[in-house]
Design an enzyme around this catalytic site. Structure first.
Site, PDB file in Angstrom:
ATOM      1  N   ASN A 101       0.468  -1.425   0.165  1.00  0.00           N
ATOM      2  CA  ASN A 101      -0.028   0.208   0.173  1.00  0.00           C
ATOM      3  C   ASN A 101       0.951   1.664  -0.121  1.00  0.00           C
ATOM      4  OD1 ASN A 101       0.793  -0.758   2.901  1.00  0.00           O
ATOM      5  ND2 ASN A 101      -1.103   0.588   3.506  1.00  0.00           N
ATOM      6  N   CYS A 127      -2.466   1.884   6.959  1.00  0.00           N
ATOM      7  CA  CYS A 127      -3.255   0.664   8.385  1.00  0.00           C
ATOM      8  C   CYS A 127      -3.536   2.016   9.199  1.00  0.00           C
ATOM      9  CB  CYS A 127      -1.666   0.319   8.730  1.00  0.00           C
ATOM     10  SG  CYS A 127       0.204   2.198   8.779  1.00  0.00           S
ATOM     11  N   GLU A 135       5.244  -3.347  12.045  1.00  0.00           N
ATOM     12  CA  GLU A 135       4.490  -2.493  11.195  1.00  0.00           C
ATOM     13  C   GLU A 135       3.178  -3.221  11.068  1.00  0.00           C
ATOM     14  OE1 GLU A 135       4.622   0.222  12.955  1.00  0.00           O
ATOM     15  OE2 GLU A 135       7.577   0.646  13.385  1.00  0.00           O
TER      16      GLU A 135
HETATM   17  P1  NAP Z   1       0.889  -8.488   3.527  1.00  0.00           P
HETATM   18  O1  NAP Z   1      -0.417  -9.645   2.907  1.00  0.00           O
HETATM   19  O2  NAP Z   1       1.539  -9.299   5.069  1.00  0.00           O
HETATM   20  O3  NAP Z   1       2.170  -8.816   3.313  1.00  0.00           O
HETATM   21  C1  NAP Z   1       2.905  -8.213   3.436  1.00  0.00           C
HETATM   22  C2  NAP Z   1       5.058  -8.759   2.800  1.00  0.00           C
HETATM   23  O4  NAP Z   1       4.673  -9.955   3.577  1.00  0.00           O
HETATM   24  C3  NAP Z   1       4.682  -8.833   0.813  1.00  0.00           C
HETATM   25  O5  NAP Z   1       5.879  -8.505   0.605  1.00  0.00           O
HETATM   26  C4  NAP Z   1       4.370 -10.493   1.564  1.00  0.00           C
HETATM   27  O6  NAP Z   1       5.016 -11.032   0.364  1.00  0.00           O
HETATM   28  C5  NAP Z   1       5.286 -10.749   1.980  1.00  0.00           C
HETATM   29  N1  NAP Z   1       5.003 -11.881   2.853  1.00  0.00           N
HETATM   30  C6  NAP Z   1       3.403 -12.867   2.891  1.00  0.00           C
HETATM   31  N2  NAP Z   1       3.571 -13.681   3.253  1.00  0.00           N
HETATM   32  C7  NAP Z   1       5.476 -14.584   3.910  1.00  0.00           C
HETATM   33  C8  NAP Z   1       5.803 -14.775   4.718  1.00  0.00           C
HETATM   34  N3  NAP Z   1       4.788 -16.592   5.012  1.00  0.00           N
HETATM   35  N4  NAP Z   1       7.022 -14.595   5.531  1.00  0.00           N
HETATM   36  C9  NAP Z   1       7.525 -13.152   5.250  1.00  0.00           C
HETATM   37  N5  NAP Z   1       7.375 -12.505   3.759  1.00  0.00           N
HETATM   38  C10 NAP Z   1       5.640 -12.711   3.806  1.00  0.00           C
HETATM   39  O7  NAP Z   1       0.544  -7.211   3.926  1.00  0.00           O
HETATM   40  P2  NAP Z   1       0.363  -6.627   2.369  1.00  0.00           P
HETATM   41  O8  NAP Z   1      -1.441  -7.408   2.303  1.00  0.00           O
HETATM   42  O9  NAP Z   1       0.683  -6.071   1.461  1.00  0.00           O
HETATM   43  O10 NAP Z   1      -0.508  -5.439   2.685  1.00  0.00           O
HETATM   44  C11 NAP Z   1      -1.789  -5.233   3.834  1.00  0.00           C
HETATM   45  C12 NAP Z   1      -0.798  -5.016   5.761  1.00  0.00           C
HETATM   46  O11 NAP Z   1      -0.149  -3.904   5.699  1.00  0.00           O
HETATM   47  C13 NAP Z   1      -2.640  -4.696   6.798  1.00  0.00           C
HETATM   48  O12 NAP Z   1      -2.326  -5.293   7.898  1.00  0.00           O
HETATM   49  C14 NAP Z   1      -1.838  -3.220   6.710  1.00  0.00           C
HETATM   50  O13 NAP Z   1      -2.324  -2.967   8.441  1.00  0.00           O
HETATM   51  C15 NAP Z   1      -0.311  -3.034   6.756  1.00  0.00           C
HETATM   52  N6  NAP Z   1       0.367  -2.562   7.391  1.00  0.00           N
HETATM   53  C16 NAP Z   1       1.324  -1.700   8.503  1.00  0.00           C
HETATM   54  C17 NAP Z   1       2.200  -0.585   8.155  1.00  0.00           C
HETATM   55  C18 NAP Z   1       2.401  -0.141   9.392  1.00  0.00           C
HETATM   56  O14 NAP Z   1       2.860   0.788   9.096  1.00  0.00           O
HETATM   57  N7  NAP Z   1       2.308  -0.693  10.388  1.00  0.00           N
HETATM   58  C19 NAP Z   1       1.923  -0.033   7.055  1.00  0.00           C
HETATM   59  C20 NAP Z   1       1.091  -0.245   5.649  1.00  0.00           C
HETATM   60  C21 NAP Z   1       0.937  -1.151   5.599  1.00  0.00           C
HETATM   61  P3  NAP Z   1       3.613 -10.957  -1.185  1.00  0.00           P
HETATM   62  O15 NAP Z   1       2.930  -9.801  -1.616  1.00  0.00           O
HETATM   63  O16 NAP Z   1       4.212 -12.271  -2.571  1.00  0.00           O
HETATM   64  O17 NAP Z   1       2.990 -11.801  -0.215  1.00  0.00           O
END
Ligand code: NAP
Length: 470
Positions: A149, A279, A245
């Site tokens: 995002n 987020c 995060e």
């Molecule tokens: P996500 O599905 O958790 O993916 C995040 C990253 O993790 C991607 O690069 C993903 O790769 C990778 N990943 C997937 N499976 C993994 C594993 N088993 N081990 C290590 N890495 C793995 O999250 P998203 O859908 O991209 O983003 C949305 C989430 O991010 C929401 O929950 C949001 O709240 C959170 N977020 C938090 C913040 C903050 O600052 N707190 C900021 C932005 C977003 P792939 O894409 O290849 O699956």
């Protein structure tokens, strides 16, 4: 594009198609890495960490400063690419590139501030005439895993501090949005980053993640993404530093002494940016009973006026969601809420990845739109009878990333700041606000550790204690 591993641009026969989420058109492809690429990246990063550790801090500063300037010079072009692959409107895409440039600039400045301290050993009963001091050193190889995002600013929040502190870094961007991350790597190389010090591996996190996170050569994992993946990482990481995060369902309290016009404006500004895929999006609006109906009356036309469409058209207020499955999930949670008695005031419709900006009233805290992280373009409004009940509702969640309150009472504002369990607290604005230099991170299931270059550098360095026995 190719991926960049251990000093080389690499292609693979298997590819991932990167699509514009608005119309599904293919923008480009990236290689799908496998286990052998993870091993190459790790071996390269060990050498990169050795090179970075020897590089003077001033040189690290100059590289990051130059990369920041290059990002600024290419802001429009990169912002367009970002909007194309992520789906946020052009204004937000171009704005994110400007923020990324600032994040790298701030990171570079931190390279100059890696202070150590002299220890007052004469104050210890057994100190004698010994002389003691600390040395702050880089932790070594950093793995940076980022979500879709904020596909350039969040990588910069990890890569910038990692390089500033003298580490090497392996970046694993989200599979939906790797193009802008690869462009960032090109810029870092152009700015003089040693090629061994940065890798960017593209491919499924599900298949590469464990190998990257479990490896003993990695000394620090910085992850931004969902709670579920964050929790998995804590289980496989073993003994190494981890920053997480994670997600949230951020509350915005609106008290009866608030300026309702401003509060509604803030709810809209902080609830629907990037189609709610932030987020710290305002998800739960908790409104005081005396102004509950008045607030809905002010809020509803503002939400109804938002147009959803092609993110690259200047007139669009809100673009598509990243995947159709996510838009379907949002639609179904809204449907469940309405069936359970919530009132749909505006929106609710969906066409493919485009979900209408939606406003729900009379939402019960146990409905999914309130209880879980929605990560979509809807706000759920719930009534509270007092400041105490509003704070209780705000805290009635496993998350704690950001929260806001609108009130003209200093006493209520301070009660909110003291009692709401959240990493970021906004008085007279919604939960979605960040300057890239502030300490930023969640409480409870929203994560561990802080970002913001000053704080990330601390978490990406180790302190050694040296005692001279005279
Ligand atoms: P996500 O599905 O958790 O993916 C995040 C990253 O993790 C991607 O690069 C993903 O790769 C990778 N990943 C997937 N499976 C993994 C594993 N088993 N081990 C290590 N890495 C793995 O999250 P998203 O859908 O991209 O983003 C949305 C989430 O991010 C929401 O929950 C949001 O709240 C959170 N977020 C938090 C913040 C903050 O600052 N707190 C900021 C932005 C977003 P792939 O894409 O290849 O699956």
């Amino acid at each position: 594009m190719k991926m960049f591993i251990a000093g080389k641009w690499i292609d693979k026969p298997e590819k991932i198609e990167i699509k514009n989420p608005y119309d599904g058109s293919v923008i480009d492809t990236v290689p799908k890495a496998d286990a052998s690429d993870v091993e190459q990246a790790l071996a390269g990063a060990v050498e990169g960490a050795r090179l970075m550790r020897e590089m003077p801090a001033y040189d690290r500063y100059r590289i990051l400063r130059k990369a920041s300037d290059l990002l600024r010079a290419r802001q429009q072009e990169l912002g367009r690419l970002l909007s194309q692959e992520e789906g946020k409107i052009l204004k937000e895409g171009v704005g994110e590139v400007a923020r990324a440039a600032e994040t790298l600039e701030l990171s570079g400045e931190e390279a100059k501030r890696l202070y150590s301290e002299v220890l007052p050993l004469d104050a210890a009963s057994n100190g004698g005439s010994r002389f003691g001091f600390t040395l702050r050193v880089p932790c070594g190889v950093v793995v940076a895993i980022t979500p879709f995002n904020f596909p350039i600013n969040l990588p910069c929040h990890k890569v910038g501090p990692a390089l500033a502190a003298g580490n090497s870094v392996i970046l694993k961007p989200a599979s939906d949005t790797p193009l802008i991350a690869l462009r960032l790597v090109e810029i870092l190389l152009e700015a003089g980053t040693p090629p061994e010090a940065i890798s960017c591996i593209t491919g499924s996190g599900g298949s590469l993640g464990d190998a990257l996170c479990a490896d003993h050569r990695v000394r620090k994992i910085s992850f931004t993404g969902s709670r579920e993946i964050g929790e998995r990482i804590t289980k496989v990481a073993g003994i190494k530093r981890v920053t997480l995060e994670l997600g949230s369902n951020s509350p915005l309290i609106i008290m009866d002494d608030a300026d309702l016009e401003k509060a509604a404006e803030a709810a809209v500004a902080t609830g629907y940016a990037n189609a709610g895929q932030v987020c710290i999006s305002a998800q739960r609006v908790i409104a005081a009973q005396p102004v509950y109906q008045d607030l809905l009356d002010v809020l509803k036309p503002k939400v109804a006026a938002l147009t959803a469409g092609d993110q690259l058209q200047e007139s669009t207020h809100m673009g598509p969601m990243i995947r159709e499955a996510d838009a379907e999930r949002v639609e179904s949670w809204i449907g469940e809420a309405v069936q359970g008695g919530a009132k749909l005031l505006t929106g609710g419709g969906r066409r493919g990845t485009l979900h209408e900006p939606t406003l729900l009233a009379d939402v019960h805290p146990d409905m999914k739109v309130s209880r879980q992280e929605l990560f979509g373009p809807a706000i759920a409004v719930t009534e509270a009878s007092s400041i105490d009940e509003a704070i209780r509702l705000a805290n009635d969640t496993r998350y704690g990333l950001s929260a806001g309150i609108f009130t003209s009472s200093l006493e209520r504002a301070l009660q909110f700041a003291r009692q709401v369990d959240s990493g970021n607290l906004h008085i007279n604005w919604g939960p979605q606000w960040r300057a890239d230099l502030i300490p930023y991170g969640g409480l409870k299931d929203s994560g561990l550790g802080k970002e913001g270059p000053k704080y990330a550098v601390e978490e990406m360095t180790e302190v050694k204690t040296v005692i001279v026995h005279l």
